[in-house]
Design a protein around this motif. Sequence first.
Motif, PDB file in Angstrom:
ATOM      1  N   TYR A   1      32.425  11.673   9.096  1.00  9.53           N
ATOM      2  CA  TYR A   1      31.477  11.135   8.489  1.00  9.53           C
ATOM      3  C   TYR A   1      30.749   9.980   9.173  1.00  9.53           C
ATOM      4  O   TYR A   1      31.422   8.759   8.810  1.00  9.53           O
ATOM      5  CB  TYR A   1      31.663  10.555   6.866  1.00  9.53           C
ATOM      6  N   PRO A   2      30.230  10.188  10.324  1.00 13.94           N
ATOM      7  CA  PRO A   2      29.615   9.106  11.059  1.00 13.94           C
ATOM      8  C   PRO A   2      28.464   8.172  10.429  1.00 13.94           C
ATOM      9  O   PRO A   2      28.361   7.111  11.080  1.00 13.94           O
ATOM     10  CB  PRO A   2      28.691   9.834  12.356  1.00 13.94           C
ATOM     11  N   ASP A   3      27.924   8.537   9.266  1.00 15.69           N
ATOM     12  CA  ASP A   3      27.152   7.755   8.493  1.00 15.69           C
ATOM     13  C   ASP A   3      27.736   7.030   7.599  1.00 15.69           C
ATOM     14  O   ASP A   3      26.923   6.044   6.836  1.00 15.69           O
ATOM     15  CB  ASP A   3      25.948   8.686   7.981  1.00 15.69           C
ATOM     16  N   LEU A   4      29.051   6.993   7.498  1.00 17.13           N
ATOM     17  CA  LEU A   4      29.643   6.111   6.506  1.00 17.13           C
ATOM     18  C   LEU A   4      29.398   4.674   6.535  1.00 17.13           C
ATOM     19  O   LEU A   4      29.145   3.999   5.654  1.00 17.13           O
ATOM     20  CB  LEU A   4      31.184   6.402   6.628  1.00 17.13           C
ATOM     21  N   SER A   5      29.246   3.791   7.615  1.00 11.09           N
ATOM     22  CA  SER A   5      28.704   2.615   7.872  1.00 11.09           C
ATOM     23  C   SER A   5      27.562   2.347   7.380  1.00 11.09           C
ATOM     24  O   SER A   5      27.223   1.475   6.690  1.00 11.09           O
ATOM     25  CB  SER A   5      29.078   2.304   9.369  1.00 11.09           C
ATOM     26  N   LEU A   6      26.511   3.293   7.564  1.00 15.01           N
ATOM     27  CA  LEU A   6      25.213   3.051   7.138  1.00 15.01           C
ATOM     28  C   LEU A   6      25.156   3.239   5.637  1.00 15.01           C
ATOM     29  O   LEU A   6      24.449   2.326   4.917  1.00 15.01           O
ATOM     30  CB  LEU A   6      24.506   4.263   7.606  1.00 15.01           C
ATOM     31  N   ILE A   7      26.022   4.063   4.888  1.00 12.72           N
ATOM     32  CA  ILE A   7      25.959   4.090   3.546  1.00 12.72           C
ATOM     33  C   ILE A   7      26.439   2.536   2.945  1.00 12.72           C
ATOM     34  O   ILE A   7      25.922   2.117   2.050  1.00 12.72           O
ATOM     35  CB  ILE A   7      26.970   5.334   3.113  1.00 12.72           C
ATOM     36  N   PHE A   8      27.517   2.223   3.478  1.00 11.90           N
ATOM     37  CA  PHE A   8      28.426   1.012   2.922  1.00 11.90           C
ATOM     38  C   PHE A   8      27.302  -0.076   3.122  1.00 11.90           C
ATOM     39  O   PHE A   8      27.303  -1.122   2.506  1.00 11.90           O
ATOM     40  CB  PHE A   8      29.850   0.816   3.406  1.00 11.90           C
ATOM     41  N   HIS A   9      26.791  -0.186   4.313  1.00 16.61           N
ATOM     42  CA  HIS A   9      25.801  -1.130   4.594  1.00 16.61           C
ATOM     43  C   HIS A   9      24.690  -1.291   3.524  1.00 16.61           C
ATOM     44  O   HIS A   9      24.279  -2.069   3.022  1.00 16.61           O
ATOM     45  CB  HIS A   9      24.990  -1.113   6.054  1.00 16.61           C
ATOM     46  N   ALA A  10      24.031   0.029   3.183  1.00 18.27           N
ATOM     47  CA  ALA A  10      23.290   0.048   2.513  1.00 18.27           C
ATOM     48  C   ALA A  10      23.495  -0.434   0.783  1.00 18.27           C
ATOM     49  O   ALA A  10      22.933  -0.991   0.309  1.00 18.27           O
ATOM     50  CB  ALA A  10      22.553   1.686   2.236  1.00 18.27           C
ATOM     51  N   LEU A  11      24.734   0.004   0.619  1.00 20.08           N
ATOM     52  CA  LEU A  11      25.461  -0.583  -0.615  1.00 20.08           C
ATOM     53  C   LEU A  11      25.770  -1.934  -0.762  1.00 20.08           C
ATOM     54  O   LEU A  11      25.921  -2.395  -1.974  1.00 20.08           O
ATOM     55  CB  LEU A  11      26.523   0.282  -1.148  1.00 20.08           C
ATOM     56  N   ALA A  12      25.747  -2.468   0.294  1.00 18.05           N
ATOM     57  CA  ALA A  12      26.270  -4.088   0.439  1.00 18.05           C
ATOM     58  C   ALA A  12      25.290  -4.875  -0.200  1.00 18.05           C
ATOM     59  O   ALA A  12      25.832  -5.865  -0.798  1.00 18.05           O
ATOM     60  CB  ALA A  12      26.612  -4.325   1.803  1.00 18.05           C
ATOM     61  N   ASP A  13      24.158  -4.499  -0.459  1.00 19.87           N
ATOM     62  CA  ASP A  13      22.983  -5.474  -0.951  1.00 19.87           C
ATOM     63  C   ASP A  13      22.926  -5.197  -2.465  1.00 19.87           C
ATOM     64  O   ASP A  13      22.512  -4.306  -2.888  1.00 19.87           O
ATOM     65  CB  ASP A  13      21.775  -5.240  -0.193  1.00 19.87           C
ATOM     66  N   PRO A  14      22.865  -6.440  -3.223  1.00 14.59           N
ATOM     67  CA  PRO A  14      22.719  -6.157  -4.605  1.00 14.59           C
ATOM     68  C   PRO A  14      21.180  -5.720  -5.021  1.00 14.59           C
ATOM     69  O   PRO A  14      21.127  -5.061  -5.859  1.00 14.59           O
ATOM     70  CB  PRO A  14      22.788  -7.693  -5.079  1.00 14.59           C
ATOM     71  N   THR A  15      20.082  -6.220  -4.188  1.00 12.97           N
ATOM     72  CA  THR A  15      19.103  -5.499  -4.470  1.00 12.97           C
ATOM     73  C   THR A  15      18.797  -4.065  -4.271  1.00 12.97           C
ATOM     74  O   THR A  15      18.185  -3.226  -5.032  1.00 12.97           O
ATOM     75  CB  THR A  15      17.760  -6.113  -3.400  1.00 12.97           C
ATOM     76  N   ARG A  16      19.366  -3.498  -3.289  1.00 11.43           N
ATOM     77  CA  ARG A  16      19.531  -2.028  -3.098  1.00 11.43           C
ATOM     78  C   ARG A  16      20.257  -1.485  -4.007  1.00 11.43           C
ATOM     79  O   ARG A  16      19.841  -0.320  -4.274  1.00 11.43           O
ATOM     80  CB  ARG A  16      19.976  -1.509  -1.443  1.00 11.43           C
ATOM     81  N   ARG A  17      21.229  -2.133  -4.522  1.00  6.37           N
ATOM     82  CA  ARG A  17      22.237  -1.280  -5.491  1.00  6.37           C
ATOM     83  C   ARG A  17      21.318  -1.391  -6.788  1.00  6.37           C
ATOM     84  O   ARG A  17      21.421  -0.048  -7.808  1.00  6.37           O
ATOM     85  CB  ARG A  17      23.321  -2.122  -5.957  1.00  6.37           C
ATOM     86  N   SER A  18      20.658  -2.431  -7.178  1.00  4.12           N
ATOM     87  CA  SER A  18      19.679  -2.415  -8.267  1.00  4.12           C
ATOM     88  C   SER A  18      18.632  -1.275  -8.126  1.00  4.12           C
ATOM     89  O   SER A  18      17.975  -0.554  -9.079  1.00  4.12           O
ATOM     90  CB  SER A  18      19.062  -3.513  -8.778  1.00  4.12           C
ATOM     91  N   ILE A  19      18.038  -1.004  -7.013  1.00  2.00           N
ATOM     92  CA  ILE A  19      17.045   0.066  -6.689  1.00  2.00           C
ATOM     93  C   ILE A  19      17.712   1.414  -6.987  1.00  2.00           C
ATOM     94  O   ILE A  19      17.073   2.255  -7.569  1.00  2.00           O
ATOM     95  CB  ILE A  19      16.444  -0.094  -5.161  1.00  2.00           C
ATOM     96  N   LEU A  20      18.938   1.548  -6.562  1.00  2.00           N
ATOM     97  CA  LEU A  20      19.681   2.851  -6.710  1.00  2.00           C
ATOM     98  C   LEU A  20      19.917   3.004  -8.110  1.00  2.00           C
ATOM     99  O   LEU A  20      19.833   4.288  -8.681  1.00  2.00           O
ATOM    100  CB  LEU A  20      21.007   2.942  -6.020  1.00  2.00           C
ATOM    101  N   THR A  21      20.254   2.019  -8.772  1.00  4.79           N
ATOM    102  CA  THR A  21      20.495   2.088 -10.590  1.00  4.79           C
ATOM    103  C   THR A  21      19.289   2.590 -11.026  1.00  4.79           C
ATOM    104  O   THR A  21      19.271   3.519 -11.934  1.00  4.79           O
ATOM    105  CB  THR A  21      21.002   0.819 -11.154  1.00  4.79           C
ATOM    106  N   ARG A  22      18.198   1.891 -10.601  1.00  3.86           N
ATOM    107  CA  ARG A  22      16.979   2.443 -11.228  1.00  3.86           C
ATOM    108  C   ARG A  22      16.391   3.922 -11.144  1.00  3.86           C
ATOM    109  O   ARG A  22      16.197   4.672 -11.811  1.00  3.86           O
ATOM    110  CB  ARG A  22      15.636   1.440 -10.793  1.00  3.86           C
ATOM    111  N   LEU A  23      16.641   4.430  -9.655  1.00  2.47           N
ATOM    112  CA  LEU A  23      16.557   5.611  -9.264  1.00  2.47           C
ATOM    113  C   LEU A  23      17.168   6.587  -9.888  1.00  2.47           C
ATOM    114  O   LEU A  23      17.170   7.943  -9.828  1.00  2.47           O
ATOM    115  CB  LEU A  23      16.597   5.747  -7.725  1.00  2.47           C
ATOM    116  N   ALA A  24      18.780   6.141 -10.550  1.00  5.66           N
ATOM    117  CA  ALA A  24      19.585   7.147 -10.893  1.00  5.66           C
ATOM    118  C   ALA A  24      18.970   7.621 -12.075  1.00  5.66           C
ATOM    119  O   ALA A  24      19.604   8.655 -12.560  1.00  5.66           O
ATOM    120  CB  ALA A  24      20.781   6.473 -11.307  1.00  5.66           C
ATOM    121  N   THR A  25      17.688   7.144 -12.821  1.00  7.98           N
ATOM    122  CA  THR A  25      17.324   7.549 -14.049  1.00  7.98           C
ATOM    123  C   THR A  25      16.212   8.684 -13.863  1.00  7.98           C
ATOM    124  O   THR A  25      15.627   9.051 -14.611  1.00  7.98           O
ATOM    125  CB  THR A  25      17.030   6.193 -14.913  1.00  7.98           C
TER     126      THR A  25
END
Length: 118
Positions: free
Chosen positions: A10-34
């Motif tokens: 999984y070479p993109d694992l670092s990209l995934i964790f980097h993306a998840l590291a920011d609270p703004t991005r996590r809130s965007i993902l939470t919204r998009l989950a709906t």
Amino acid sequence: MIVSIMAKHYPDLSLIFHALADPTRRSILTRLATGPARVTELSGPTGLRLPTVMRHLGVLEEAGLIASTKDGRVRTCAIVPEAFAPARTWLDAQRDIWEGRLDRLDAFVMATMKEPKE
């Protein structure tokens, strides 16, 4: 050994964790989950300027966690649930390692407590 296998698999694992590291991005993902949302809908709750939100969306898209489409001037984003699988697989492997370590520690402590005192 598992870590090196995971890094190769999984070479993109670092990209995934980097993306998840920011609270703004996590809130965007939470919204998009709906469900999918327009960029303007996603930027409103953040209180950030549109260019800043676009950079956050770019990080999420680069990691493969979201996909966006453009219809005229309207850009819509949607979550890509299967993109989280590498992170979940890695976290599951880490949990297995630590559970094994804790089980061995528990067994050691219990054995030590049962030893006769001199």
